[in-house]
Write a protein that holds these residues in place. Structure first.
Motif, PDB file in Angstrom:
ATOM      1  N   ARG A   1       0.821  -1.217   0.000  1.00 44.78           N
ATOM      2  CA  ARG A   1       0.000   0.000   0.000  1.00 44.78           C
ATOM      3  C   ARG A   1       0.853   1.264   0.000  1.00 44.78           C
ATOM      4  O   ARG A   1       1.974   1.281   0.496  1.00 44.78           O
TER       5      ARG A   1
ATOM      6  N   ILE B   1      -3.596  10.850   3.855  1.00 50.57           N
ATOM      7  CA  ILE B   1      -2.396  10.204   4.406  1.00 50.57           C
ATOM      8  C   ILE B   1      -1.341  11.257   4.701  1.00 50.57           C
ATOM      9  O   ILE B   1      -0.743  11.298   5.787  1.00 50.57           O
TER      10      ILE B   1
ATOM     11  N   ARG C   1       0.175  13.307   8.111  1.00 45.83           N
ATOM     12  CA  ARG C   1       1.617  13.329   8.390  1.00 45.83           C
ATOM     13  C   ARG C   1       2.159  14.751   8.501  1.00 45.83           C
ATOM     14  O   ARG C   1       3.247  14.971   9.027  1.00 45.83           O
TER      15      ARG C   1
ATOM     16  N   GLU D   1       0.515   3.913   1.817  1.00 45.11           N
ATOM     17  CA  GLU D   1       0.854   4.403   3.153  1.00 45.11           C
ATOM     18  C   GLU D   1       1.927   3.569   3.837  1.00 45.11           C
ATOM     19  O   GLU D   1       2.493   3.987   4.854  1.00 45.11           O
ATOM     20  N   ASP D   2       2.241   2.378   3.286  1.00 45.49           N
ATOM     21  CA  ASP D   2       3.295   1.537   3.849  1.00 45.49           C
ATOM     22  C   ASP D   2       4.646   1.752   3.175  1.00 45.49           C
ATOM     23  O   ASP D   2       5.641   1.140   3.579  1.00 45.49           O
TER      24      ASP D   2
ATOM     25  N   SER E   1     -10.101   2.526   4.750  1.00 49.54           N
ATOM     26  CA  SER E   1      -9.946   3.578   5.758  1.00 49.54           C
ATOM     27  C   SER E   1     -11.065   4.611   5.715  1.00 49.54           C
ATOM     28  O   SER E   1     -11.229   5.391   6.657  1.00 49.54           O
TER      29      SER E   1
END
Length: 360
Positions: A8, A42, A46, A10-11, A35
């Motif tokens: 993904r 995302i 952050r 976000e990973d 999500s």
């Protein structure tokens, strides 16, 4: 540098995504089912989201046609994350915007800015038009920011970006996030969230590869109705009991009327036809549409082609048929050979199971 990634977005642990200045280039299709948030959230969470490039009006507004940006907007960025839903045909505006973005990144690279050119990440989606191929690659001057791909290309956006990256000789980092990396493509069919205001539903993409050519004429493909590219017509068309437009096997042509709420002939009553596919029909929209264009050009003196029609078509053989210079069987054989050429090229850029194929 090119990479294909199966985890993904976000990973991803790239410094450009974790700590860098990030811009997102996206449409409403960047919503994640797991999500319940949009892709740009995302980076907002952050704290490193600098800018969101998106259509300038409401997501289903007829005035929402492009994702605007400038070269100056890209300066100082470390990463640009792209997530749109392609519609399967080379005319789709948002995909052309992505190619425009890649072209500007190449210009920055060639201008000596290579060390500071942002990395490009493309979050991929399935193609709603599937792996079917129609038409030919451009062999004449084409619309800007369109690579040499068939009218209906049978690839995903990520695969198209992989192709265009090689075609323009880019060196900036390009990373494709697999369409299989999240549950979204397993939970939602690719037309569930409409890719654009004129691509509203399941059948639209099957009609778009040919139906998009109506936008280069004074016949509307039903823009501003609930069923664009299934309906087409104009105020000067008069369907009659003895009027039989050409239609291939498995395709019915229903005489109809409609009044578009937007676009060409807004608020005017149009007469024309609805294209209805019998269940299981594999529809070659491009070949049928060029037959229809030739039919209405020969039948109605009011019919007109816009100046940009032939650059959108980008095929001199089909153009000669529309002008009345050759017969349809010549076009069919030409398109067959061109589709075979495109499939051989496209196979080099396929990232998933299944190969592009033509309708026999």
């Amino acid at each position: 540098m090119f990479s294909f990634r199966t985890t993904r977005l976000e990973d991803q642990l790239d410094k450009a995504l974790i700590d860098g200045k990030v811009a997102c280039f996206c449409t409403q299709n960047c919503w994640d089912t797991a999500s319940g948030r949009y892709m740009y959230d995302i980076f907002r969470e952050r704290g490193n989201l600098v800018r969101v490039f998106s259509p300038s009006d409401a997501e289903l507004s007829p005035d929402t046609e492009h994702i605007p940006f400038s070269r100056e907007d890209l300066e100082g960025l470390n990463a640009i994350v792209v997530e749109i839903q392609d519609a399967g045909a080379r005319y789709f505006n948002y995909t052309r915007d992505v190619f425009h973005l890649m072209t500007v990144l190449l210009e920055m690279e060639d201008g000596g800015d290579y060390p500071s050119v942002p990395s490009l990440y493309v979050v991929d989606h399935d193609n709603p038009a599937g792996r079917v191929v129609e038409g030919s690659m451009p062999v004449v001057d084409n619309e800007p920011w369109v690579p040499k791909i068939a009218h209906r290309h049978g690839l995903t956006l990520g695969e198209l970006c992989h192709l265009y990256y090689n075609e323009i000789g880019a060196r900036f980092p390009l990373h494709i996030i697999s369409a299989r990396a999240t549950d979204t493509n397993r939970v939602l069919m690719p037309w569930t969230i409409a890719p654009a205001s004129d691509i509203p539903g399941m059948f639209t993409c099957y009609m778009y590869s040919g139906g998009g050519l109506w936008n280069g004429t004074n016949v509307t493909p039903g823009i501003g109705t609930a069923r664009p590219y299934e309906y087409f017509g104009a105020p000067f068309i008069v369907p009659g009991a003895l009027d039989f437009p050409p239609s291939p096997e498995g395709v019915m042509m229903r005489p109809c009327t409609f009044k578009p709420a937007a676009g060409l002939y807004r608020g005017e009553k149009c007469s024309g036809y609805q294209i209805i596919l019998e269940p299981g029909t594999e529809y070659h929209s491009l070949l049928h549409t060029v037959q229809l264009i030739r039919y209405f050009k020969d039948r109605y003196s009011q019919f007109a082609l816009r100046d940009d029609f032939f650059s959108k078509l980008a095929d001199p053989v089909i153009a000669e048929y529309i002008k009345g210079g050759i017969t349809f069987d010549i076009v069919q054989e030409h398109v067959k050979l061109e589709e075979q050429k495109w499939i051989r090229k496209a196979k080099r850029y396929v990232l998933y199971d299944g190969q592009p194929y033509r309708i026999k």
